[in-house]
Design a protein around this motif. Sequence first.
Motif, PDB file in Angstrom:
ATOM      1  N   ARG A 192      -3.374   7.808   3.617  1.00 14.90           N
ATOM      2  CA  ARG A 192      -3.696   9.090   4.263  1.00 14.90           C
ATOM      3  C   ARG A 192      -5.033   9.636   3.798  1.00 14.90           C
ATOM      4  O   ARG A 192      -5.675  10.390   4.519  1.00 14.90           O
ATOM      5  CB  ARG A 192      -2.595  10.119   3.977  1.00 14.90           C
ATOM      6  CG  ARG A 192      -1.373   9.883   4.809  1.00 14.90           C
ATOM      7  CD  ARG A 192      -0.421  11.055   4.834  1.00 14.90           C
ATOM      8  NE  ARG A 192       0.781  10.639   5.567  1.00 14.90           N
ATOM      9  CZ  ARG A 192       1.863  10.134   4.997  1.00 14.90           C
ATOM     10  NH1 ARG A 192       1.924   9.992   3.692  1.00 14.90           N
ATOM     11  NH2 ARG A 192       2.891   9.770   5.735  1.00 14.90           N
ATOM     12  N   ASP A 193      -5.448   9.252   2.581  1.00 18.60           N
ATOM     13  CA  ASP A 193      -6.715   9.752   2.041  1.00 18.60           C
ATOM     14  C   ASP A 193      -7.910   9.003   2.615  1.00 18.60           C
ATOM     15  O   ASP A 193      -9.053   9.395   2.390  1.00 18.60           O
ATOM     16  CB  ASP A 193      -6.725   9.637   0.512  1.00 18.60           C
ATOM     17  CG  ASP A 193      -5.666  10.546  -0.113  1.00 18.60           C
ATOM     18  OD1 ASP A 193      -5.261  11.525   0.540  1.00 18.60           O
ATOM     19  OD2 ASP A 193      -5.241  10.250  -1.244  1.00 18.60           O
ATOM     20  N   LYS A 194      -7.677   7.931   3.358  1.00 16.06           N
ATOM     21  CA  LYS A 194      -8.775   7.130   3.893  1.00 16.06           C
ATOM     22  C   LYS A 194      -9.194   7.640   5.264  1.00 16.06           C
ATOM     23  O   LYS A 194      -8.419   8.303   5.956  1.00 16.06           O
ATOM     24  CB  LYS A 194      -8.355   5.655   4.018  1.00 16.06           C
ATOM     25  CG  LYS A 194      -8.104   4.996   2.681  1.00 16.06           C
ATOM     26  CD  LYS A 194      -7.820   3.521   2.854  1.00 16.06           C
ATOM     27  CE  LYS A 194      -7.728   2.833   1.499  1.00 16.06           C
ATOM     28  NZ  LYS A 194      -7.676   1.382   1.656  1.00 16.06           N
ATOM     29  N   THR A 195     -10.414   7.293   5.637  1.00 15.73           N
ATOM     30  CA  THR A 195     -10.892   7.648   6.974  1.00 15.73           C
ATOM     31  C   THR A 195     -10.319   6.651   7.982  1.00 15.73           C
ATOM     32  O   THR A 195      -9.942   5.533   7.601  1.00 15.73           O
ATOM     33  CB  THR A 195     -12.432   7.589   7.040  1.00 15.73           C
ATOM     34  OG1 THR A 195     -12.829   6.221   6.862  1.00 15.73           O
ATOM     35  CG2 THR A 195     -13.081   8.456   5.983  1.00 15.73           C
ATOM     36  N   PRO A 196     -10.283   7.030   9.267  1.00 14.30           N
ATOM     37  CA  PRO A 196      -9.813   6.080  10.285  1.00 14.30           C
ATOM     38  C   PRO A 196     -10.601   4.764  10.265  1.00 14.30           C
ATOM     39  O   PRO A 196     -10.024   3.699  10.495  1.00 14.30           O
ATOM     40  CB  PRO A 196     -10.035   6.836  11.598  1.00 14.30           C
ATOM     41  CG  PRO A 196      -9.893   8.274  11.212  1.00 14.30           C
ATOM     42  CD  PRO A 196     -10.482   8.363   9.826  1.00 14.30           C
ATOM     43  N   GLU A 197     -11.904   4.835   9.956  1.00 18.18           N
ATOM     44  CA  GLU A 197     -12.712   3.607   9.890  1.00 18.18           C
ATOM     45  C   GLU A 197     -12.210   2.695   8.774  1.00 18.18           C
ATOM     46  O   GLU A 197     -12.082   1.482   8.962  1.00 18.18           O
ATOM     47  CB  GLU A 197     -14.193   3.935   9.658  1.00 18.18           C
ATOM     48  CG  GLU A 197     -14.888   4.612  10.828  1.00 18.18           C
ATOM     49  CD  GLU A 197     -14.483   6.074  11.010  1.00 18.18           C
ATOM     50  OE1 GLU A 197     -14.236   6.759   9.998  1.00 18.18           O
ATOM     51  OE2 GLU A 197     -14.393   6.514  12.169  1.00 18.18           O
ATOM     52  N   GLN A 198     -11.946   3.285   7.606  1.00 20.64           N
ATOM     53  CA  GLN A 198     -11.440   2.488   6.480  1.00 20.64           C
ATOM     54  C   GLN A 198     -10.080   1.884   6.826  1.00 20.64           C
ATOM     55  O   GLN A 198      -9.790   0.738   6.476  1.00 20.64           O
ATOM     56  CB  GLN A 198     -11.301   3.372   5.230  1.00 20.64           C
ATOM     57  CG  GLN A 198     -12.619   3.790   4.622  1.00 20.64           C
ATOM     58  CD  GLN A 198     -12.421   4.810   3.509  1.00 20.64           C
ATOM     59  OE1 GLN A 198     -11.703   5.790   3.665  1.00 20.64           O
ATOM     60  NE2 GLN A 198     -13.078   4.577   2.384  1.00 20.64           N
ATOM     61  N   LYS A 254      -3.109  10.395  12.353  1.00 15.49           N
ATOM     62  CA  LYS A 254      -4.451  10.996  12.305  1.00 15.49           C
ATOM     63  C   LYS A 254      -4.959  11.284  13.714  1.00 15.49           C
ATOM     64  O   LYS A 254      -5.571  12.316  13.966  1.00 15.49           O
ATOM     65  CB  LYS A 254      -5.429  10.081  11.564  1.00 15.49           C
ATOM     66  CG  LYS A 254      -5.243  10.093  10.057  1.00 15.49           C
ATOM     67  CD  LYS A 254      -6.287   9.225   9.384  1.00 15.49           C
ATOM     68  CE  LYS A 254      -6.107   9.182   7.887  1.00 15.49           C
ATOM     69  NZ  LYS A 254      -6.546  10.394   7.212  1.00 15.49           N
ATOM     70  N   ALA A 255      -4.702  10.354  14.649  1.00  9.54           N
ATOM     71  CA  ALA A 255      -5.132  10.552  16.038  1.00  9.54           C
ATOM     72  C   ALA A 255      -4.414  11.764  16.637  1.00  9.54           C
ATOM     73  O   ALA A 255      -5.036  12.577  17.321  1.00  9.54           O
ATOM     74  CB  ALA A 255      -4.852   9.302  16.855  1.00  9.54           C
ATOM     75  N   ALA A 256      -3.115  11.879  16.361  1.00  7.79           N
ATOM     76  CA  ALA A 256      -2.335  13.014  16.881  1.00  7.79           C
ATOM     77  C   ALA A 256      -2.838  14.328  16.297  1.00  7.79           C
ATOM     78  O   ALA A 256      -2.971  15.343  17.001  1.00  7.79           O
ATOM     79  CB  ALA A 256      -0.862  12.822  16.567  1.00  7.79           C
ATOM     80  N   VAL A 308      -0.172   1.188   8.182  1.00 11.93           N
ATOM     81  CA  VAL A 308      -1.536   1.573   8.549  1.00 11.93           C
ATOM     82  C   VAL A 308      -1.562   2.090   9.989  1.00 11.93           C
ATOM     83  O   VAL A 308      -2.178   3.109  10.279  1.00 11.93           O
ATOM     84  CB  VAL A 308      -2.513   0.386   8.368  1.00 11.93           C
ATOM     85  CG1 VAL A 308      -3.879   0.727   8.942  1.00 11.93           C
ATOM     86  CG2 VAL A 308      -2.648   0.034   6.882  1.00 11.93           C
ATOM     87  N   ASN A 309      -0.865   1.389  10.899  1.00  8.09           N
ATOM     88  CA  ASN A 309      -0.813   1.825  12.295  1.00  8.09           C
ATOM     89  C   ASN A 309      -0.198   3.209  12.427  1.00  8.09           C
ATOM     90  O   ASN A 309      -0.689   4.046  13.174  1.00  8.09           O
ATOM     91  CB  ASN A 309      -0.017   0.821  13.142  1.00  8.09           C
ATOM     92  CG  ASN A 309      -0.872  -0.332  13.592  1.00  8.09           C
ATOM     93  OD1 ASN A 309      -2.053  -0.158  13.881  1.00  8.09           O
ATOM     94  ND2 ASN A 309      -0.281  -1.504  13.677  1.00  8.09           N
ATOM     95  N   MET A 340       0.837  -1.194   0.000  1.00  6.95           N
ATOM     96  CA  MET A 340       0.000   0.000   0.000  1.00  6.95           C
ATOM     97  C   MET A 340       0.874   1.246   0.000  1.00  6.95           C
ATOM     98  O   MET A 340       1.914   1.271   0.630  1.00  6.95           O
ATOM     99  CB  MET A 340      -0.871   0.002   1.249  1.00  6.95           C
ATOM    100  CG  MET A 340      -1.751  -1.195   1.350  1.00  6.95           C
ATOM    101  SD  MET A 340      -2.660  -1.128   2.897  1.00  6.95           S
ATOM    102  CE  MET A 340      -3.846  -2.413   2.574  1.00  6.95           C
ATOM    103  N   LYS A 341       0.394   2.278  -0.672  1.00  2.00           N
ATOM    104  CA  LYS A 341       1.098   3.544  -0.685  1.00  2.00           C
ATOM    105  C   LYS A 341       0.641   4.385   0.513  1.00  2.00           C
ATOM    106  O   LYS A 341      -0.548   4.437   0.825  1.00  2.00           O
ATOM    107  CB  LYS A 341       0.782   4.302  -1.972  1.00  2.00           C
ATOM    108  CG  LYS A 341       1.250   3.605  -3.232  1.00  2.00           C
ATOM    109  CD  LYS A 341       2.645   4.025  -3.593  1.00  2.00           C
ATOM    110  CE  LYS A 341       3.088   3.568  -4.944  1.00  2.00           C
ATOM    111  NZ  LYS A 341       3.142   2.138  -5.143  1.00  2.00           N
ATOM    112  N   ALA A 342       1.592   5.022   1.178  1.00  2.00           N
ATOM    113  CA  ALA A 342       1.265   5.846   2.345  1.00  2.00           C
ATOM    114  C   ALA A 342       0.249   6.937   1.962  1.00  2.00           C
ATOM    115  O   ALA A 342      -0.674   7.218   2.722  1.00  2.00           O
ATOM    116  CB  ALA A 342       2.526   6.465   2.924  1.00  2.00           C
TER     117      ALA A 342
END
Length: 70
Positions: free
Chosen positions: A9-15, A62-64, A55-56, A3-5
């Motif tokens: 980054r364009d995905k939601t946390p749920e995805q 995103k959380a930060a 992903v982590n 996967m590309k970073a």
Amino acid sequence: MGMKAQELRDKTPEQLREDLGALKKEAFNLRFQQATGQLENSSRIRAVRRDVARVNTILNQKAAAAASEA
């Protein structure tokens, strides 16, 4: 195939959490195949582990970001 970073980054946390679940399932299956001697592509284990880490990392970023906005 990794996967590309930027895509992540364009995905939601749920995805991202869904992706993480799928990757962990795949990692489990790969380890199982390796243990039973059925694994042809051993480099895939490493790729999956790296995707999990990626992903982590992005989930943590995103959380930060969300925390600093609040």
